[in-house]
Scaffold this motif. Structure first.
Motif, PDB file in Angstrom:
ATOM      1  N   ASN A   1      27.416  41.117  -0.811  1.00 26.77           N
ATOM      2  CA  ASN A   1      28.465  41.874  -0.140  1.00 26.77           C
ATOM      3  C   ASN A   1      28.913  43.064  -0.979  1.00 26.77           C
ATOM      4  O   ASN A   1      29.107  44.170  -0.447  1.00 26.77           O
ATOM      5  N   VAL A   2      29.084  42.858  -2.276  1.00 26.24           N
ATOM      6  CA  VAL A   2      29.497  43.954  -3.147  1.00 26.24           C
ATOM      7  C   VAL A   2      28.422  45.045  -3.173  1.00 26.24           C
ATOM      8  O   VAL A   2      28.733  46.248  -3.108  1.00 26.24           O
ATOM      9  N   TYR A   3      27.181  44.659  -3.239  1.00 25.04           N
ATOM     10  CA  TYR A   3      26.072  45.613  -3.295  1.00 25.04           C
ATOM     11  C   TYR A   3      26.008  46.444  -2.017  1.00 25.04           C
ATOM     12  O   TYR A   3      25.943  47.685  -2.064  1.00 25.04           O
ATOM     13  N   VAL A   4      26.029  45.785  -0.865  1.00 24.19           N
ATOM     14  CA  VAL A   4      25.931  46.508   0.411  1.00 24.19           C
ATOM     15  C   VAL A   4      27.191  47.346   0.641  1.00 24.19           C
ATOM     16  O   VAL A   4      27.109  48.494   1.100  1.00 24.19           O
ATOM     17  N   PHE A   5      28.353  46.794   0.315  1.00 26.47           N
ATOM     18  CA  PHE A   5      29.593  47.546   0.456  1.00 26.47           C
ATOM     19  C   PHE A   5      29.557  48.815  -0.403  1.00 26.47           C
ATOM     20  O   PHE A   5      29.942  49.904   0.047  1.00 26.47           O
ATOM     21  N   GLY A   6      29.076  48.680  -1.640  1.00 20.84           N
ATOM     22  CA  GLY A   6      28.974  49.842  -2.516  1.00 20.84           C
ATOM     23  C   GLY A   6      28.011  50.887  -2.002  1.00 20.84           C
ATOM     24  O   GLY A   6      28.291  52.090  -2.050  1.00 20.84           O
ATOM     25  N   LEU A   7      26.863  50.443  -1.470  1.00 23.19           N
ATOM     26  CA  LEU A   7      25.889  51.393  -0.936  1.00 23.19           C
ATOM     27  C   LEU A   7      26.425  52.118   0.287  1.00 23.19           C
ATOM     28  O   LEU A   7      26.206  53.320   0.456  1.00 23.19           O
ATOM     29  N   LEU A   8      27.110  51.386   1.172  1.00 22.51           N
ATOM     30  CA  LEU A   8      27.682  52.028   2.354  1.00 22.51           C
ATOM     31  C   LEU A   8      28.698  53.094   1.958  1.00 22.51           C
ATOM     32  O   LEU A   8      28.782  54.159   2.586  1.00 22.51           O
ATOM     33  N   CYS A   9      29.473  52.812   0.915  1.00 24.71           N
ATOM     34  CA  CYS A   9      30.462  53.789   0.454  1.00 24.71           C
ATOM     35  C   CYS A   9      29.808  54.985  -0.225  1.00 24.71           C
ATOM     36  O   CYS A   9      30.172  56.146   0.030  1.00 24.71           O
ATOM     37  N   MET A  10      28.841  54.724  -1.090  1.00 22.55           N
ATOM     38  CA  MET A  10      28.272  55.803  -1.908  1.00 22.55           C
ATOM     39  C   MET A  10      27.205  56.605  -1.187  1.00 22.55           C
ATOM     40  O   MET A  10      26.949  57.762  -1.538  1.00 22.55           O
ATOM     41  N   TYR A  11      26.539  56.041  -0.172  1.00 20.51           N
ATOM     42  CA  TYR A  11      25.498  56.770   0.537  1.00 20.51           C
ATOM     43  C   TYR A  11      25.967  57.286   1.888  1.00 20.51           C
ATOM     44  O   TYR A  11      25.166  57.754   2.686  1.00 20.51           O
ATOM     45  N   ALA A  12      27.262  57.200   2.147  1.00 18.63           N
ATOM     46  CA  ALA A  12      27.808  57.838   3.338  1.00 18.63           C
ATOM     47  C   ALA A  12      27.856  59.354   3.121  1.00 18.63           C
ATOM     48  O   ALA A  12      28.106  59.814   2.002  1.00 18.63           O
ATOM     49  N   PRO A  13      27.608  60.144   4.152  1.00 19.52           N
ATOM     50  CA  PRO A  13      27.687  61.607   3.988  1.00 19.52           C
ATOM     51  C   PRO A  13      29.075  62.038   3.552  1.00 19.52           C
ATOM     52  O   PRO A  13      30.088  61.556   4.051  1.00 19.52           O
ATOM     53  N   SER A  14      29.118  62.926   2.593  1.00 18.88           N
ATOM     54  CA  SER A  14      30.393  63.402   2.051  1.00 18.88           C
ATOM     55  C   SER A  14      30.900  64.590   2.859  1.00 18.88           C
ATOM     56  O   SER A  14      30.120  65.411   3.348  1.00 18.88           O
ATOM     57  N   HIS A  15      32.213  64.665   3.012  1.00 19.13           N
ATOM     58  CA  HIS A  15      32.805  65.804   3.713  1.00 19.13           C
ATOM     59  C   HIS A  15      33.106  66.949   2.753  1.00 19.13           C
ATOM     60  O   HIS A  15      33.582  68.005   3.164  1.00 19.13           O
ATOM     61  N   LYS A  16      32.838  66.731   1.466  1.00 18.49           N
ATOM     62  CA  LYS A  16      33.098  67.753   0.465  1.00 18.49           C
ATOM     63  C   LYS A  16      31.885  68.649   0.287  1.00 18.49           C
ATOM     64  O   LYS A  16      30.762  68.281   0.608  1.00 18.49           O
ATOM     65  N   THR A  17      32.116  69.834  -0.255  1.00 16.01           N
ATOM     66  CA  THR A  17      31.050  70.776  -0.597  1.00 16.01           C
ATOM     67  C   THR A  17      31.014  70.938  -2.106  1.00 16.01           C
ATOM     68  O   THR A  17      32.006  71.341  -2.720  1.00 16.01           O
ATOM     69  N   LYS A  18      29.898  70.599  -2.698  1.00 17.33           N
ATOM     70  CA  LYS A  18      29.763  70.672  -4.157  1.00 17.33           C
ATOM     71  C   LYS A  18      29.352  72.083  -4.567  1.00 17.33           C
ATOM     72  O   LYS A  18      28.351  72.626  -4.085  1.00 17.33           O
ATOM     73  N   GLN A  19      30.108  72.683  -5.437  1.00 20.16           N
ATOM     74  CA  GLN A  19      29.816  74.021  -5.916  1.00 20.16           C
ATOM     75  C   GLN A  19      29.348  73.967  -7.366  1.00 20.16           C
ATOM     76  O   GLN A  19      29.962  73.305  -8.202  1.00 20.16           O
ATOM     77  N   ILE A  20      28.280  74.654  -7.653  1.00 21.42           N
ATOM     78  CA  ILE A  20      27.747  74.733  -9.008  1.00 21.42           C
ATOM     79  C   ILE A  20      27.898  76.151  -9.509  1.00 21.42           C
ATOM     80  O   ILE A  20      27.374  77.097  -8.912  1.00 21.42           O
ATOM     81  N   ILE A  21      28.636  76.338 -10.561  1.00 17.51           N
ATOM     82  CA  ILE A  21      28.848  77.675 -11.140  1.00 17.51           C
ATOM     83  C   ILE A  21      27.741  77.958 -12.137  1.00 17.51           C
ATOM     84  O   ILE A  21      27.576  77.233 -13.119  1.00 17.51           O
ATOM     85  N   ASP A  22      26.971  79.011 -11.873  1.00 17.94           N
ATOM     86  CA  ASP A  22      25.833  79.366 -12.719  1.00 17.94           C
ATOM     87  C   ASP A  22      26.303  80.357 -13.778  1.00 17.94           C
ATOM     88  O   ASP A  22      26.532  81.538 -13.485  1.00 17.94           O
ATOM     89  N   ASP A  23      26.473  79.926 -15.016  1.00 21.04           N
ATOM     90  CA  ASP A  23      26.864  80.834 -16.098  1.00 21.04           C
ATOM     91  C   ASP A  23      25.605  81.458 -16.665  1.00 21.04           C
ATOM     92  O   ASP A  23      24.793  80.812 -17.293  1.00 21.04           O
ATOM     93  N   THR A  24      25.426  82.755 -16.442  1.00 25.87           N
ATOM     94  CA  THR A  24      24.225  83.463 -16.854  1.00 25.87           C
ATOM     95  C   THR A  24      24.256  83.739 -18.339  1.00 25.87           C
ATOM     96  O   THR A  24      25.215  83.427 -19.033  1.00 25.87           O
ATOM     97  N   ALA A  25      23.176  84.382 -18.830  1.00 26.16           N
ATOM     98  CA  ALA A  25      23.035  84.563 -20.274  1.00 26.16           C
ATOM     99  C   ALA A  25      24.147  85.426 -20.852  1.00 26.16           C
ATOM    100  O   ALA A  25      24.646  85.170 -21.942  1.00 26.16           O
ATOM    101  N   ASP A  26      24.571  86.516 -20.128  1.00 30.28           N
ATOM    102  CA  ASP A  26      25.624  87.353 -20.698  1.00 30.28           C
ATOM    103  C   ASP A  26      27.014  86.872 -20.325  1.00 30.28           C
ATOM    104  O   ASP A  26      28.006  87.433 -20.791  1.00 30.28           O
ATOM    105  N   ASN A  27      27.089  85.881 -19.466  1.00 28.94           N
ATOM    106  CA  ASN A  27      28.359  85.282 -19.051  1.00 28.94           C
ATOM    107  C   ASN A  27      29.293  86.315 -18.419  1.00 28.94           C
ATOM    108  O   ASN A  27      30.505  86.144 -18.394  1.00 28.94           O
ATOM    109  N   SER A  28      28.722  87.433 -17.918  1.00 27.66           N
ATOM    110  CA  SER A  28      29.564  88.456 -17.327  1.00 27.66           C
ATOM    111  C   SER A  28      29.901  88.167 -15.885  1.00 27.66           C
ATOM    112  O   SER A  28      30.880  88.686 -15.362  1.00 27.66           O
ATOM    113  N   LEU A  29      29.068  87.382 -15.237  1.00 29.14           N
ATOM    114  CA  LEU A  29      29.271  87.076 -13.825  1.00 29.14           C
ATOM    115  C   LEU A  29      29.260  85.574 -13.616  1.00 29.14           C
ATOM    116  O   LEU A  29      28.532  84.843 -14.292  1.00 29.14           O
ATOM    117  N   GLU A  30      30.036  85.127 -12.710  1.00 27.14           N
ATOM    118  CA  GLU A  30      30.018  83.716 -12.290  1.00 27.14           C
ATOM    119  C   GLU A  30      29.556  83.687 -10.841  1.00 27.14           C
ATOM    120  O   GLU A  30      30.249  84.186  -9.949  1.00 27.14           O
TER     121      GLU A  30
END
Length: 544
Positions: free
Chosen positions: A490-519
């Motif tokens: 039950n714990v295993y299936v409950f955890g999978l249902l929670c963690m593999y449900a589609p998220s309503h959030k949008t994950k943003q990744i900030i790419d710090d370039t070599a000169d760090n002048s732009l994000e």
């Protein structure tokens, strides 16, 4: 980047979820170890030898070993002088068993909390040169099984089943046993009831001797017969049904929430999501506490129904693990296709069908004749033992194959990790987090699979030992292990249902370039055919 909850949930929230699930798992083990009694208890009842004066009245008459009824004129031993003086023949002897037996001078009664009854016979056969036991001796029995409730009269026994059965005797003797003047005989399967609905059960057993038919002519000098009755303990049943009820009402809303999240997407559910949803349904059906109904309604099919529900859950769980691991290992073009796993799923399905056929061949027939046993004949015993052994071997091979698949996934991850140093720090940290989360989930799957296989093998051996001849089980799973494995599912299936449900959030990744002048906000495209971005990472070429 949209994905599943496992990818977008913060480390703090994910840690909190993991700790809660771990605490729940520990509670399951503690409930079994500290609160629940042993899963089963054993009653040993000595048969009373009654004399049938009417010779033919036994077809309708009940011989009752104790109580107000005077239907039983008993013999203490077969060496009683009146056996000779009254010329009492073996055909006039009726072995009677009142289940349950008395305790402390008080007549006990059965409880519906006991759920089921499995009974085996223990024979006491004396060594006598004038009455030798033949090799491969066969015991023929005429048996009647009756019942009555507490409020009914002492003679109001009703017929539940009657039959003429044969059993193969497995007895041996050595010099020490010859000195003690008795054979050592293995237990003999007797009857099995899928419910324990009545307060009292009465067994009348005859061992007729017919010289012209050579019936029971080579079984030695029979002295006594004991019935060993095994039932589930009432205290364990209370704990077990309480756990099932709680988990049913916890898992069902989680399953509905998971599927609603899937339906909100602008795509159809993929293979992994459909399989996970099917696993949740199977576990919810297994959790459904319909055993509560047995406290009011006689349901002799409940033992068979419970085995079928658990068998279906096993089949879907084993199939899910293959697909879950495979979807993170196989090539991009082969993902999200059920045809890719045809051979693997066919092997799982074939094994489960064979176990179902074996189950129906025994417990299905026992719905009509509880005295039937596939263990009664030599061929049946070989078939039953073979099925138990093959089931254990197949479960072990499945676990080895699953370990091999997980090893390949980990190997793929190790190869792909060479890409990380070439990534920007934000993307590198993000993918490292995904890898750690995914590895932990794979290890949890491996532990769950190992305990499931161990539980399956031990439960098969523990149940079968009473039937293939051991006097007492040498392997016994404790209540803690029983409730712990159930809680782990039950714990295993409950955890999978929670963690593999589609998220309503949008994950943003900030790419710090070599000169760090732009994000620059880097948006990774979600792959519609998979529920996890870690699979996307594993399929990417090792070039950034």
């Amino acid at each position: 980047m949209t994905g599943v909850v496992l990818e977008t949930l913060s480390w703090r929230k994910l840690s909190f979820l993991g700790i809660c699930l771990f605490i729940a798992l520990v509670i399951f083990f503690l409930i079994g170890g500290l609160i629940a009694p042993a899963p089963s208890h054993v009653q040993t009842i000595l048969g009373t030898k009654c004399i049938d004066r009417g010779r033919h009245a036994h077809k309708k008459q009940w011989f009752i070993p104790r109580g107000e009824s005077e239907s039983c004129q008993s013999l203490s031993t077969f060496d009683d002088p009146k056996v000779i003086t009254e010329q009492i023949s073996p055909n006039q002897i009726v072995f009677t068993f009142w289940i349950p037996g008395p305790k402390g001078g008080k007549q006990l009664d059965m409880s519906r909390w006991f759920q089921n009854i499995i009974a085996v016979l223990q024979l006491e056969i004396a060594y006598d040169e004038n009455h030798p036991m033949l090799e491969n001796a066969t015991l023929e029995m005429e048996v009647k099984l009756g019942y009555r409730d507490l409020h009914e009269g002492p003679t109001d026994w009703k017929l539940l089943a009657e039959s003429v059965e044969t059993r193969k005797l497995d007895c041996s003797i050595d010099e020490e046993q010859k000195a003690q003047n008795h054979y050592k005989c293995n237990l003999v399967p007797f009857f099995e009831l899928g419910s324990c609905h009545y307060d009292y059960y009465l067994v009348n057993l005859r061992i007729p001797v017919h010289e012209h038919k050579i019936t029971n002519m080579g079984i030695g000098k029979l002295q006594d017969i004991w019935v060993v009755a095994i039932s589930q303990t009432g205290g364990f049943t209370e704990v077990w049904l309480s756990l099932k009820t709680v988990m049913f009402f916890l898992l069902l809303p989680c399953l509905i929430w998971f599927w609603r999240r899937i339906l909100m997407l602008d795509r159809g559910p993929n293979l992994l999501e459909r399989t996970l949803f099917s696993l949740g349904i199977a576990l919810t059906v297994l959790n459904s506490p319909i055993e509560w109904m047995t406290l009011w309604i006689n349901m002799p099919f409940m033992l068979l129904l419970s085995d079928i529900r658990q068998g279906v859950f096993y089949a879907i769980l084993l199939s899910f693990w293959l697909i879950f691991v495979g979807e993170h290992m196989i090539d991009q073009m082969d993902r999200n296709r059920i045809s890719t796993y045809t051979k693997h799923l066919a092997a799982v399905g074939f094994g489960c069908i064979m176990l179902f056929v074996f189950e129906m061949c025994e417990r299905g027939v026992q719905l009509k004749n509880p005295f039937f046993s596939i263990w009664a004949t030599k061929n049946g015993t070989n078939l039953a033992l073979g099925s138990v052994i093959l089931a254990g071997v197949a479960a072990s091979l499945y676990f080895v194959f699953l370990c091999y698949m997980i090893f390949k996934v980990f190997k793929t991850i190790s190869l792909k990790k060479t890409v990380l140093p070439h990534m920007s720090s934000s993307r590198r940290k993000y993918y490292q987090g995904l890898i750690y989360r995914f590895k932990f989930l794979m290890l949890a799957t491996l532990v769950c699979a190992a305990l499931t296989v161990i539980f399956f093998i031990i439960s098969q051996v523990s149940e079968g030992q009473w039937k293939w001849g051991e006097e007492s089980p040498s392997l016994e799973y404790t209540s803690a292990f029983f409730t712990g494995v159930y809680g782990m599912w039950n714990v295993y299936v409950f955890g999978l249902l929670c963690m593999y449900a589609p998220s309503h959030k949008t994950k943003q990744i900030i790419d710090d370039t070599a000169d760090n002048s732009l994000e620059e906000e880097v948006q990774l495209t979600q792959i519609p055919s998979d529920a996890s971005q870690i699979s996307s990472f594993l399929k990417k070429p090792a070039i950034e």
